[in-house]
Motif scaffolding. Structure first.
Motif, mmCIF file in Angstrom:
data_model
loop_
_atom_site.group_PDB
_atom_site.id
_atom_site.type_symbol
_atom_site.label_atom_id
_atom_site.label_comp_id
_atom_site.label_asym_id
_atom_site.label_seq_id
_atom_site.Cartn_x
_atom_site.Cartn_y
_atom_site.Cartn_z
ATOM 1 N N THR A 6 0.656 -1.296 -0.047
ATOM 2 C CA THR A 6 -0.011 0.083 -0.078
ATOM 3 C C THR A 6 0.754 1.337 0.060
ATOM 4 O O THR A 6 1.917 1.345 0.407
ATOM 5 C CB THR A 6 -0.917 -0.044 1.084
ATOM 6 O OG1 THR A 6 -1.512 1.154 1.514
ATOM 7 C CG2 THR A 6 -0.039 -0.049 2.438
ATOM 8 N N THR A 7 0.193 2.340 -0.380
ATOM 9 C CA THR A 7 1.058 3.743 -0.523
ATOM 10 C C THR A 7 0.810 4.388 0.817
ATOM 11 O O THR A 7 1.051 5.451 0.832
ATOM 12 C CB THR A 7 0.870 4.454 -1.712
ATOM 13 O OG1 THR A 7 -0.321 4.830 -1.911
ATOM 14 C CG2 THR A 7 1.395 3.568 -2.924
ATOM 15 N N LEU A 8 -0.398 3.900 1.474
ATOM 16 C CA LEU A 8 -0.904 4.624 2.524
ATOM 17 C C LEU A 8 -1.769 5.940 2.023
ATOM 18 O O LEU A 8 -2.005 6.885 3.031
ATOM 19 C CB LEU A 8 -0.063 5.019 3.700
ATOM 20 C CG LEU A 8 0.458 3.437 4.740
ATOM 21 C CD1 LEU A 8 1.323 3.994 5.478
ATOM 22 C CD2 LEU A 8 -0.964 2.895 5.205
ATOM 23 N N ARG A 9 -1.644 6.266 0.847
ATOM 24 C CA ARG A 9 -2.282 7.454 0.488
ATOM 25 C C ARG A 9 -3.858 7.260 0.188
ATOM 26 O O ARG A 9 -4.770 8.265 0.308
ATOM 27 C CB ARG A 9 -1.636 7.889 -1.010
ATOM 28 C CG ARG A 9 -0.301 8.590 -0.714
ATOM 29 C CD ARG A 9 0.352 9.162 -1.991
ATOM 30 N NE ARG A 9 0.523 8.218 -3.160
ATOM 31 C CZ ARG A 9 1.829 7.504 -3.219
ATOM 32 N NH1 ARG A 9 2.680 7.624 -2.222
ATOM 33 N NH2 ARG A 9 1.784 6.657 -4.327
ATOM 34 N N GLU A 10 -4.409 5.981 0.211
ATOM 35 C CA GLU A 10 -5.717 5.748 0.003
ATOM 36 C C GLU A 10 -5.907 4.752 0.870
ATOM 37 O O GLU A 10 -5.050 3.943 1.308
ATOM 38 C CB GLU A 10 -5.991 5.396 -1.491
ATOM 39 C CG GLU A 10 -5.987 6.610 -2.410
ATOM 40 C CD GLU A 10 -6.205 6.116 -3.824
ATOM 41 O OE1 GLU A 10 -6.295 4.877 -4.085
ATOM 42 O OE2 GLU A 10 -6.327 7.036 -4.618
ATOM 43 N N ASN A 11 -7.291 4.420 1.263
ATOM 44 C CA ASN A 11 -7.618 3.228 2.039
ATOM 45 C C ASN A 11 -7.451 1.909 1.547
ATOM 46 O O ASN A 11 -8.771 1.247 1.709
ATOM 47 C CB ASN A 11 -8.996 3.557 2.697
ATOM 48 C CG ASN A 11 -9.165 2.905 4.192
ATOM 49 O OD1 ASN A 11 -8.228 2.684 4.822
ATOM 50 N ND2 ASN A 11 -10.474 2.610 4.274
ATOM 51 N N ARG A 60 -2.320 1.930 9.418
ATOM 52 C CA ARG A 60 -3.315 2.639 8.847
ATOM 53 C C ARG A 60 -3.190 4.078 9.163
ATOM 54 O O ARG A 60 -3.006 5.091 8.631
ATOM 55 C CB ARG A 60 -4.713 2.173 8.886
ATOM 56 C CG ARG A 60 -5.633 2.808 7.977
ATOM 57 C CD ARG A 60 -7.106 2.992 8.417
ATOM 58 N NE ARG A 60 -7.637 1.890 9.014
ATOM 59 C CZ ARG A 60 -8.709 1.096 8.517
ATOM 60 N NH1 ARG A 60 -8.986 1.580 7.370
ATOM 61 N NH2 ARG A 60 -8.870 -0.126 9.155
ATOM 62 N N SER A 90 -0.849 7.203 7.826
ATOM 63 C CA SER A 90 -0.896 7.731 6.868
ATOM 64 C C SER A 90 -0.598 9.229 6.892
ATOM 65 O O SER A 90 -0.072 10.046 5.679
ATOM 66 C CB SER A 90 -2.245 7.498 6.040
ATOM 67 O OG SER A 90 -3.470 8.069 6.805
ATOM 68 N N ALA A 128 2.818 11.346 5.563
ATOM 69 C CA ALA A 128 2.144 11.840 4.107
ATOM 70 C C ALA A 128 3.478 12.350 3.336
ATOM 71 O O ALA A 128 4.270 13.054 3.993
ATOM 72 C CB ALA A 128 1.328 12.845 4.367
#
Length: 435
Positions: free
Chosen positions: A228-233, A324, A327, A331
């Motif tokens: 995951t990029t942790l930019r979206e859920n 989570r 994020s 950022a």
């Protein structure tokens, strides 16, 4: 050949010691005996100061084995001597020089119908450096790379060689030794019969869907990684690698609500997948599927800083929720983050000592100042769930907390002082985090 100043693999850190590059083991022994402080250089894939020395950095590139199918080194050294590994056909044990890369060893074993149980995501890393820092691959049944070690040869401070085997109780102290016991000149590993692996990449999948089905998802194959990029859920991709009898089963139609991708995918979304190992369910040798990246290509992003925490599996749900929540603090820093499973091992200083773990790995942008400012947030997230920082990656934690996570630490310190009473192989990193 001596030179001053050398950077790690990604260029994020410059080591301060003077580099000495011996061409023989005798030259290496002489360099150690003449130095008051020594640390060994491997593939230079560490991101902190674990490899640094106040005096001598011993570069053993000339003692590495290179398989003919792989290119010569690109670090400015002359080609190494290619001392061939020694395989005992009756036991499957293979002795290899510590500076040899896993990629070269894997090809040597493949030519003889053998392999290793697992590989890290990058096959470019050296054997000695990888096992010394507790480096691992993925899979709920797969322990760290150090778990395959059945023998270690150490160049000690007086220039003599000390050998430990699985007949010695101290071997569990030497498997993940952080360079504190001596220079690892050779490692003996337990190989296994060669086997095929196929990988299929699914995604994207909702974060909540993956968390809800995490036990099922992480058990879908021999090795499973969630990115995951942790930019979206969401998790952008879930890499399922199957082996053995699993190859005869139909692939799942969906994983956590996501379907199989129809084109190759790089772990970092948007990056050319040419560097990634073959996907789309095509079976091939395990050494060419279990790593995420091809041995003859640039691994990962290149310009990066890495951080990783290992969390006991019993805290999986809490750790995933804490993951989570990073994020915000991370950022603009995350290129990609990965969640993997690792089985327990018996190495005293392994983060997986006697406990199955989840690994939360972060590939961050190469910005030392911004990353340093974010590191306390990672420890605040994973510290409450007994998170152990990866020994070879950046972290900012309470040293007392970290030392307290290792029940055999005092035994390890005693072993280090027995083998290295003058502290020749200690450095600032070890004094802060171990001793």
């Amino acid at each position: 050949m001596n030179n001053v100043g050398i950077s790690n693999w990604s260029g994020s850190r410059t080591l301060a010691g003077t580099v000495v590059t011996p061409t023989t083991l005798d030259e290496a022994a002489d360099a150690v005996a003449r130095s008051s402080h020594v640390r060994a250089l491997g593939s230079r894939h560490s991101f902190n100061d674990i490899a640094d020395s106040e005096e001598t950095l011993l570069n053993l590139a000339h003692l590495a084995y290179r398989h003919p199918r792989l290119s010569t080194p690109t670090d400015g050294d002359a080609p190494p001597s290619s001392v061939e590994p020694e395989l005992d056909e009756s036991t499957g044990r293979v002795r290899v020089t510590g500076s040899t890369r896993y990629a070269d060893l894997a090809l040597f074993l493949h030519d003889r119908g053998r392999t290793l149980p697992n590989f890290a995501s990058l096959p470019h890393i050296s054997v000695a450096g990888s096992v010394a820092t507790g480096t691992h691959g993925s899979g709920i049944g797969n322990a760290s790379l150090a778990s395959s070690v059945v023998g270690i040869e150490l160049l000690t401070a007086d220039g003599s060689v000390r050998t430990l085997t699985d007949a010695d109780a101290e071997l569990d102290g030497a498997r993940v030794a952080l360079g504190a016991l001596g220079v690892v000149t050779a490692v003996t590993l337990q190989s296994v019969p060669a086997f095929d692996v196929a990988q299929t990449v699914y995604g994207p999948a909702g974060f909540d869907d993956v968390v809800a089905a995490f036990e099922e998802v992480s058990g879908l194959g021999y090795s499973v990684s969630c990115f995951t990029t942790l930019r979206e859920n969401t998790f952008a991709s879930i890499w399922v690698k199957r082996a053995g009898g699993e190859l005869e089963d139909a692939w799942p139609a969906q994983v956590a609500g996501s379907r199989a991708m129809s084109e190759p995918f790089h772990p970092i979304p948007g990056v050319d997948p040419a560097n990634a190992t073959q996907q789309l369910g095509a079976a091939g040798p395990s050494w060419d599927r279990l790593p995420h990246f091809r041995a003859d290509h640039m691994p990962s992003a290149g310009e990066e800083i890495q951080c990783e925490y290992l969390v006991p599996r019993q805290h999986a749900v809490r750790a995933l929720e804490a993951f989570r929540e990073l994020s915000g603090p991370l950022a603009g820093l995350v290129q990609v983050a990965e969640v993997r499973s690792i089985a327990a091992d018996t190495a005293w200083m392994s983060p997986m000592y006697q406990q199955d773990c989840l690994a939360f790995h972060f590939t961050l942008v190469r910005d030392n100042e911004r990353v340093a400012a974010a590191l306390p947030h990672l420890d605040a997230a994973f510290g409450p769930v007994e998170g152990r920082p990866h020994w070879g990656k950046v972290f900012d934690a309470d040293p007392q907390r970290v030392r307290g996570l290792y029940p055999r630490r005092s035994d390890f310190v005693d072993l280090a002082r027995d083998l290295d009473p003058q502290g020749t192989f200690t450095n600032a990193f070890l004094r802060r985090w171990v001793f």
